[in-house]
Design a protein around this motif. Structure first.
Motif: not given
Length: 190
Positions: A132-145
């Motif tokens: 959660r602390d590292s979420l950003c526009a660059d990784n949010c989709l990869a995180v969700l997937l």
């Protein structure tokens, strides 16, 4: 204290004479560990290694861990469990997300029987907070997937990642993961 946890975490690793359990991963990597520490750290591993399951039978030393997870995730989880969930988290976001889903799968039932330690639950909480602390526009989709298999276990993290997507629509639409994400989520309500 941190050095002590790191020392305990290092007990899980390449198979050595002192290991009394060996996890043979799908890629062939073998990770040695301590039955005593794993059973103390986790009700799941207590049942697996000391209960009535085949892996818990006296003399049974080889465990085939969940093939849905990489050897890096299993190595990280075993190290965490040896250190009661206090070892440093993996630096790689991919391994951290896999560790989060693996910890969710093996943690005890909240409020369930046992009453012993559940280091997997601690690992899940720590991974969730770090991601959660590292979420950003660059990784949010990869995180969700990557969270798809364990999304029900971390709804606040999923909501936070969706919020980042909503706040950064223009940037997110340009990501290569967008089509995969849109296909998987077309009827999920997000």
């Amino acid at each position: 204290l941190a050095g002590g946890y790191a020392s305990l975490a290092s007990l899980a690793g390449p198979v050595e004479k002192g290991h009394d359990v060996v996890f043979r991963c799908k890629d062939g990597e073998e990770i040695g560990g301590s039955r005593l520490l794993l059973a103390h750290a986790s009700p799941y591993y207590e049942r697996l290694l000391c209960g009535g399951m085949a892996e818990g039978k006296k003399g049974s030393r080889i465990i085939k861990p969940d093939a849905d997870f990489s050897s890096a995730a299993h190595r990280a989880l075993l190290g965490q469990l040896h250190a009661m969930g206090h070892a440093p988290l993996p630096a790689s976001l991919d391994v951290r997300l896999e560790l989060l889903c693996l910890a969710a799968k093996v943690r005890g039932v909240p409020g369930g029987e046992g009453g012993g330690a559940d280091a997997a639950a601690r690992v899940l909480e720590r991974c969730e907070r770090a991601v959660r602390d590292s979420l950003c526009a660059d990784n949010c989709l990869a995180v969700l997937l990557q969270l798809k298999p364990c999304a029900a276990d971390v709804p606040e993290l999923v909501d936070a990642a969706h919020a980042v997507v909503a706040e950064n629509v223009a940037a997110v639409l340009k990501q290569p993961e967008w089509l995969q994400f849109a296909r998987l989520n077309s009827d999920s309500g997000h």
